[in-house]
Scaffold this motif. Structure first.
Motif, PDB file in Angstrom:
ATOM      1  N   ARG A   1      39.627  36.747  23.422  1.00  0.00           N
ATOM      2  CA  ARG A   1      40.021  37.759  24.409  1.00  0.00           C
ATOM      3  C   ARG A   1      41.456  38.181  24.143  1.00  0.00           C
ATOM      4  O   ARG A   1      42.197  37.526  23.421  1.00  0.00           O
TER       5      ARG A   1
ATOM      6  N   ASP B   1      31.667  40.438  26.684  1.00  0.00           N
ATOM      7  CA  ASP B   1      31.274  39.698  27.895  1.00  0.00           C
ATOM      8  C   ASP B   1      29.779  39.409  27.922  1.00  0.00           C
ATOM      9  O   ASP B   1      29.082  39.682  28.909  1.00  0.00           O
TER      10      ASP B   1
ATOM     11  N   MET C   1      38.177  48.206  25.774  1.00  0.00           N
ATOM     12  CA  MET C   1      38.205  46.892  26.418  1.00  0.00           C
ATOM     13  C   MET C   1      39.502  46.686  27.173  1.00  0.00           C
ATOM     14  O   MET C   1      40.576  47.082  26.703  1.00  0.00           O
TER      15      MET C   1
ATOM     16  N   GLN D   1      38.693  40.589  28.732  1.00  0.00           N
ATOM     17  CA  GLN D   1      37.292  40.608  28.309  1.00  0.00           C
ATOM     18  C   GLN D   1      37.101  39.789  27.036  1.00  0.00           C
ATOM     19  O   GLN D   1      37.951  39.817  26.132  1.00  0.00           O
TER      20      GLN D   1
ATOM     21  N   GLY E   1      36.404  47.896  32.914  1.00  0.00           N
ATOM     22  CA  GLY E   1      36.210  46.464  32.706  1.00  0.00           C
ATOM     23  C   GLY E   1      34.749  46.060  32.688  1.00  0.00           C
ATOM     24  O   GLY E   1      34.425  44.904  32.469  1.00  0.00           O
TER      25      GLY E   1
ATOM     26  N   SER F   1      31.357  46.137  30.726  1.00  0.00           N
ATOM     27  CA  SER F   1      31.069  46.268  29.291  1.00  0.00           C
ATOM     28  C   SER F   1      30.364  47.572  28.940  1.00  0.00           C
ATOM     29  O   SER F   1      30.799  48.309  28.051  1.00  0.00           O
TER      30      SER F   1
END
Length: 311
Positions: free
Chosen positions: A63, A82, A96, A100, A140, A142
């Motif tokens: 991340r 994710d 992203m 994440q 946020g 996906s």
């Protein structure tokens, strides 16, 4: 166990590369992926092939503490964000937000561009520090962060990335300001290209309420689990919040809160060094048994079974 490799990247800076094991998800800060730029940099634009060559270990789950953008112009493979897997194809943009978890697997040579952008990159440029969050691909979620551009729109976006690469050299005055302008232009154009003209646009205050609700969930999901608690913070009734979320997202407010808790549980379960009972405690469950029942009810497997499936 993580192995730390100290590597000189230029006469200006040193950074720490972390070789990741399957047992741990490493969080990269923007200074650790600067590619021969000073450690104070808060923006990186690079060709994807160069980026992968410089950082081969970032194929593994990890991340970031910054915004990350990848635009693919050639190649194929898969990109998991994710725990949701997406097939890689030319013309795709992946947006992203910090925190994440993602990884990728490519088949053959993959071409395109990558951008790493500090959360405060636009703060000195825009009065509204939260302006970037208005773009739907920075939610946020996906699936909302994966955009496939129409073929006719791709050359214009490629041209913007090429201009950004020139400005990354920093040889001209105001290069960072030009990068900000080019980045914002790209965000606006991508938003315009992906809007469905047949769908009536929501009033602006609806997007503000949705963004505020999502931000509150991100801040408080470990402590606040009931829609009425968020409704009180937003000065609306619980019934209104639930109806609003169903209208905007097709889910109730309770489902959105629950999904955020489940996502964090899955992120934590990847680290086999953390016990199930510790994860339950971190997520504010009364005990391990309650956490296990919650997880199995919505994921269909126990936390232990989920952990084994991804090891």
């Amino acid at each position: 166990m993580k192995t730390h490799l100290t590597q000189s990247i230029s006469r200006h800076a040193l950074y720490l590369c972390v070789i990741m094991s399957k047992a741990h998800i490493h969080t990269y800060d923007i200074c650790s992926l600067v590619m021969d730029k000073p450690a104070s940099e808060d923006i990186l634009v690079a060709r994807f092939t160069d980026y992968l060559a410089a950082h081969p270990d970032i194929r593994f789950p990890h991340r970031h503490s910054f915004y990350h953008l990848a635009f693919f112009t050639g190649g194929r493979g898969s990109h998991t964000i994710d725990f949701e897997r997406f097939p890689v194809a030319p013309g795709q943009l992946y947006f992203m937000v910090p925190g994440q978890v993602h990884s990728w697997f490519f088949e053959g040579r993959t071409e395109g561009y990558v951008v790493n952008m500090a959360a405060g990159f636009f703060n000195a440029f825009l009065q509204d520090a939260g302006y970037v969050e208005r773009f739907p691909f920075f939610s946020g979620v996906s699936a909302e962060g994966v955009v496939t551009l129409p073929e006719e729109a791709q050359p214009g976006i490629v041209a913007l990335f090429e201009e950004m690469l020139v400005e990354m050299d920093g040889t001209e005055a105001y290069s960072h300001d030009m990068l900000r302008l080019l980045m914002l232009e790209m965000f606006v154009k991508v938003s315009r290209e992906t809007r469905n003209g047949d769908v009536p646009q929501e009033p602006p205050h609806n997007y503000v309420l949705l963004r505020n609700f999502r931000k509150l969930v991100e801040q408080h999901y470990m402590q606040l689990r009931l829609p009425k608690e968020y409704a009180a913070l937003l000065y609306v009734t619980p019934n209104y919040l639930n109806a609003f979320c169903r209208h905007m997202l097709g889910k109730s407010a309770g489902e959105i809160i629950r999904d955020r808790v489940l996502l964090e549980a899955k992120r934590l379960l990847i680290n086999v060094d953390i016990s199930i009972s510790t994860i339950a405690y971190q997520l504010s469950f009364a005990d391990n048994s309650y956490f296990t029942k919650f997880f199995k009810k919505y994921e269909g497997v126990t936390p232990e079974e989920f952990r084994k499936s991804i090891s």
